[in-house]
Design an enzyme around this catalytic site. Structure first.
Site, mmCIF file in Angstrom:
data_model
loop_
_atom_site.group_PDB
_atom_site.id
_atom_site.type_symbol
_atom_site.label_atom_id
_atom_site.label_comp_id
_atom_site.label_asym_id
_atom_site.label_seq_id
_atom_site.Cartn_x
_atom_site.Cartn_y
_atom_site.Cartn_z
ATOM 1 N N ASP A 33 49.594 57.114 49.252
ATOM 2 C CA ASP A 33 50.303 55.909 49.666
ATOM 3 C C ASP A 33 50.999 56.116 51.012
ATOM 4 O O ASP A 33 51.039 55.222 51.858
ATOM 5 C CB ASP A 33 51.367 55.521 48.630
ATOM 6 C CG ASP A 33 50.724 54.962 47.373
ATOM 7 O OD1 ASP A 33 49.474 54.878 47.336
ATOM 8 O OD2 ASP A 33 51.473 54.618 46.436
ATOM 9 N N GLU A 35 50.137 58.042 53.459
ATOM 10 C CA GLU A 35 49.178 58.012 54.580
ATOM 11 C C GLU A 35 48.781 56.570 54.899
ATOM 12 O O GLU A 35 48.645 56.182 56.060
ATOM 13 C CB GLU A 35 47.924 58.818 54.226
ATOM 14 C CG GLU A 35 48.181 60.317 54.121
ATOM 15 C CD GLU A 35 46.957 61.050 53.575
ATOM 16 O OE1 GLU A 35 46.075 61.384 54.380
ATOM 17 O OE2 GLU A 35 46.885 61.241 52.344
ATOM 18 N N SER A 82 35.532 24.030 33.022
ATOM 19 C CA SER A 82 36.306 24.791 32.045
ATOM 20 C C SER A 82 35.362 25.194 30.913
ATOM 21 O O SER A 82 34.159 24.968 31.006
ATOM 22 C CB SER A 82 37.501 23.991 31.557
ATOM 23 O OG SER A 82 37.073 22.775 31.035
ATOM 24 N N LYS A 115 38.969 37.141 28.677
ATOM 25 C CA LYS A 115 39.423 35.883 29.262
ATOM 26 C C LYS A 115 40.882 36.073 29.672
ATOM 27 O O LYS A 115 41.781 36.156 28.841
ATOM 28 C CB LYS A 115 39.288 34.743 28.249
ATOM 29 C CG LYS A 115 39.667 33.396 28.837
ATOM 30 C CD LYS A 115 39.178 32.264 27.942
ATOM 31 C CE LYS A 115 39.376 30.916 28.594
ATOM 32 N NZ LYS A 115 40.774 30.537 28.729
ATOM 33 N N LYS A 314 38.224 32.421 21.276
ATOM 34 C CA LYS A 314 39.685 32.487 21.352
ATOM 35 C C LYS A 314 40.254 33.380 20.261
ATOM 36 O O LYS A 314 39.807 33.327 19.107
ATOM 37 C CB LYS A 314 40.282 31.082 21.201
ATOM 38 C CG LYS A 314 39.893 30.125 22.321
ATOM 39 C CD LYS A 314 40.454 30.568 23.645
ATOM 40 C CE LYS A 314 41.739 29.914 24.021
ATOM 41 N NZ LYS A 314 41.757 28.751 24.761
HETATM 42 S S1 IVH Z 1 34.256 31.657 33.685
HETATM 43 C C1 IVH Z 1 32.235 27.706 33.769
HETATM 44 N N1 IVH Z 1 35.409 33.959 33.151
HETATM 45 O O1 IVH Z 1 39.339 30.263 31.776
HETATM 46 C C2 IVH Z 1 32.870 29.023 33.918
HETATM 47 N N2 IVH Z 1 36.741 32.004 33.191
HETATM 48 O O2 IVH Z 1 38.697 27.624 30.277
HETATM 49 C C3 IVH Z 1 34.323 28.963 33.821
HETATM 50 N N3 IVH Z 1 39.124 32.413 32.771
HETATM 51 O O3 IVH Z 1 39.464 27.891 34.324
HETATM 52 C C4 IVH Z 1 34.998 30.160 34.225
HETATM 53 N N4 IVH Z 1 38.972 34.578 32.512
HETATM 54 O O4 IVH Z 1 40.502 30.104 34.854
HETATM 55 C C5 IVH Z 1 35.572 32.627 33.303
HETATM 56 N N5 IVH Z 1 36.306 36.043 32.690
HETATM 57 C C6 IVH Z 1 36.462 34.729 32.864
HETATM 58 C C7 IVH Z 1 37.737 34.110 32.750
HETATM 59 C C8 IVH Z 1 37.826 32.747 32.923
HETATM 60 C C9 IVH Z 1 39.794 33.536 32.539
HETATM 61 C C10 IVH Z 1 39.738 31.055 32.856
HETATM 62 C C11 IVH Z 1 39.346 30.291 34.079
HETATM 63 C C12 IVH Z 1 38.869 28.938 33.616
HETATM 64 C C13 IVH Z 1 39.271 28.921 32.182
HETATM 65 C C14 IVH Z 1 38.185 28.208 31.397
#
Ligand code: IVH
Length: 671
Positions: A33, A35, A82, A115, A314
């Site tokens: 760090d 450097e 989404s 996610k 989820k």
């Molecule tokens: S893919 C159509 N990959 O989850 C593809 N999303 O409900 C959509 N998110 O708005 C995104 N980790 O902000 C993807 N590894 C991941 C993710 C991810 C978090 C969030 C993202 C999106 C929401 C979808």
């Protein structure tokens, strides 16, 4: 000479970009760090000596810059979608079956990834250089948050390697690590400010800062998870390989991304990650499964808002068991009384929980909750932790029933429960210090007037000192008044005055939100500002006109109309405008009558029907100046019970004195 400097600067920039890449994308720094810091200081010094050679993509430009007036809108080239949710093994199996059937295959390979609980971002690169960043917004249009994105070290300003497309949009999730989030909340609590409910809100709030210097301090980071627009170049044909390619170009990619097969592979990944969830450095709320082949993704396409080729598995809400140590009744800005359970601190899903909301007194009855009961609490996504149920057979002998409060815990006025309402309310709107304090706290909060350094403790201190009774008083605060307070050094006093001053230039939707009209949140305030670009028109609107605004129903319309028909609120708004609060196309409000203008009043003694501070505000709102001592300049003395030396002085100077009954009838007569 200059060309030497140019090449030295270029070399330093390239080296710093490369080390940044080693550190963030590869998680494998090759220098210490100290450097890195030396190289950074060397570049900083050269840029200072040759400001004409400073460029936007310099690693020194991550500290943020002057605040913006607002965000500009950006249309996404491809919508930011989404994800549909899968809540159990059956949902995951169904998803796989649908995909397999549509593709006409028995087996499908997926890319499984955590996610991340943060906010989505879109980053545009042209010729390998960072051009701009946008939030997701409604999926079609987002906001330009480039200045804020630049401050995030995990977002490359210049791509590494070669063969990147001419134009490349990378998408990902900006987030705060759990530890960083906890530190931030700790600091907010210490400053008397409201902590963020979860890392996602903290990340979203940080990305929507107009002052990027504040964003720079938030230690945000990012994982890239997909691409959007791609022009002039080729990409790998599978999502997993695409992620590896993005890493080579300099993006941070989640180390737990894996290829898995069919529903069984997805489920096994899900179970394994659920086990490790609490140990991850960041908050996740599930797993995303994406069809790995990009050609198959294209063939599957998407529905209105969600792709057919991906789903979010989820996690069930995290639960914990603990003891209710106490129940406090909090008074909100609208007088609503909320019971809050103080808990024996317990870890739930990696976060320490010590409070949970009980919503209202009926909920306590429904739960059958007693003090010192053991309870099951749940933390689900963005929601404040709540008590789900009393743990059966766990009641100890020391437990005791929770008594329904009859009086406001802050101002002791009687609580009322309106018909058809479950909420208990303190209706002493003007006199209750807790309501007043919460209204001011709301007024200064981030999404409202956004006055930095005015946390709950400071608001309380200003109110106790009699300097502030309502939001407008903030704009009349003076440096000398602040420095005379405990814990206010000249620097902090100056900073606060500057922050208050800076908040004056605002926009109408923030201002409407800041007023704290019951039922009017940020989104409703924005709809109102759009429908009524002039505040005077909104204030004059009847319920029929309000119901015509998108998202506003009769209940909200009635609240808005009642708020603006209240003379105290009208005076507050007028005074805020007089004291310099403005927004683009600010309308000059019709001046309200100020019947006591030019008069100087003094207040002494105790009153039965109003507090001295409420009386002071009311007199000021009517145009009077309220002074601390009686002199020849005093117009009138308002004397309550047990008035002392001020009363005798007024009498000796022949200054008119008005008692409580006289005051009441005077205030009733005035407009
Ligand atoms: S893919 C159509 N990959 O989850 C593809 N999303 O409900 C959509 N998110 O708005 C995104 N980790 O902000 C993807 N590894 C991941 C993710 C991810 C978090 C969030 C993202 C999106 C929401 C979808």
């Amino acid at each position: 000479m200059t060309s030497d400097v140019v090449s030295r600067i270029d070399a330093l920039k390239a080296a710093l970009h490369h080390h940044n890449y080693q550190y963030h994308a590869l998680d494998a720094p090759i220098i210490a760090d100290s450097e890195y810091d030396q190289l950074f200081q060397a570049l900083l010094a050269l840029e200072k000596a040759h400001p004409d050679l400073l460029t936007e993509d310099s690693p020194t430009q991550r500290v943020g810059s002057e605040p913006l007036a607002g965000f500009t809108q950006i249309q996404h080239a491809l919508p930011m979608l989404s994800l549909d949710n899968a809540f159990n093994a059956v949902d995951i199996a169904d998803f796989h079956e649908r995909v397999a059937e549509r593709l006409g295959q028995m087996h499908v390979r997926y890319c499984a990834e955590p996610k991340i609980d943060g906010v989505a971002i879109s980053l545009l690169y042209e010729g390998g250089r960072f051009i701009r960043a946008a939030t997701r917004g409604d999926g079609l249009t987002g906001e330009d948050v480039s200045m804020n994105a630049r401050t995030i070290e995990a977002i490359p300003l210049v791509l590494q390697g070669d063969h990147f497309p001419d134009r490349l949009e990378v998408r990902g999730e900006v987030y705060l690590a759990k530890a960083v989030f906890n530190d931030l909340n700790q600091a907010l609590i210490e400053q008397g400010e409201k902590p963020f409910a979860n890392p996602r809100n903290a990340a979203a709030g940080s990305m929507r800062q107009l002052d990027s210097r504040l964003t720079a301090k938030r230690r945000l980071t990012m994982f890239a998870y997909s691409v959007g627009l791609v022009e002039g170049g080729n990409l790998p044909s599978e999502h997993y390989d695409l992620m590896q390619q993005l890493r080579v170009w300099g993006f941070r990619i989640n180390p737990d991304i894996q290829q898995v097969n069919d529903a069984e592979g997805c489920q096994a990944y899900f179970d394994a990650l659920a086990q490790r969830r609490a140990h991850l450095a960041y908050e996740i709320d599930g797993v995303v499964f994406k069809v790995d082949s990009l050609a198959s993704q294209a063939a599957l396409g998407f529905l209105t808002r969600t792709p057919r080729w991906a789903i979010a598995g989820k996690f069930p809400a995290a639960q914990g068991r603990t003891r209710v140590l106490d129940v406090e009744f909090q008074v909100g800005r609208t007088g609503a009384i909320t019971p809050v359970a103080r808990l024996d601190p317990v870890q739930v899903g990696g976060v320490v929980i010590s409070n949970a909301t009980l919503h209202n007194f009926d909920e306590i009855k429904r739960l059958g909750l007693h003090l010192l009961d053991e309870v099951i609490i749940e933390r689900a996504g963005d929601v404040i932790p709540k008590v789900i149920r009393v743990a059966a057979s766990a009641r100890g002998l020391d437990s005791s029933p929770i008594v329904r409060p009859l009086q406001c815990p802050e101002c002791q006025s009687e609580l009322v429960q309106q018909e058809h309402e479950v909420i208990l309310r303190c209706t002493n709107d003007l006199g209750c210090p807790a309501q007043q304090k919460e209204r001011i706290r709301h007024f200064v909060s981030r999404l409202a007037m956004d006055i930095d350094g005015l946390g709950g403790k400071v608001v309380e201190q200003l109110m106790k000192a009699g300097l502030v009774h309502n939001a407008a008083d903030l704009y009349a605060l003076e440096f000398d008044q602040l420095v005379s307070l405990e814990r206010f050094a000249p620097i902090s006093a100056k900073k606060l005055i500057a922050a208050i001053d800076a908040s004056k230039a605002t926009d109408l939707s923030r201002f409407i939100y800041a007023l704290g009209i019951p039922e009017v949140g940020e989104a409703t305030a924005a709809s109102l500002a759009r429908a009524f670009p002039r505040l005077a028109a909104l204030m004059a609107a009847d319920e029929a006109a309000l119901v015509a605004v998108p998202d506003i129903g009769p209940i909200v319309a009635a609240q808005i109309s009642a708020y603006f028909n209240n003379t105290n609120n009208q005076r507050l708004i007028e005074r805020l405008c007089q004291l310099g609060v403005v927004w683009p196309e600010s309308d000059v409000l019709e001046a309200q009558p100020t019947p006591l203008a030019g008069q100087t009043w003094v207040i002494t003694g105790t009153f039965d029907t109003f507090s001295r501070s409420a009386l002071k505000t009311q007199l000021q709102d009517l145009g009077a100046k309220v002074a601390g001592s009686v002199s020849a300049k005093t117009t009138r003395l308002a004397a309550g019970r047990e008035a002392g030396s001020k009363l005798s002085k007024a009498e000796s100077l022949g200054i008119p004195v008005i008692d409580e009954a006289g005051l009441r009838s005077l205030l009733e007569q005035l407009p």
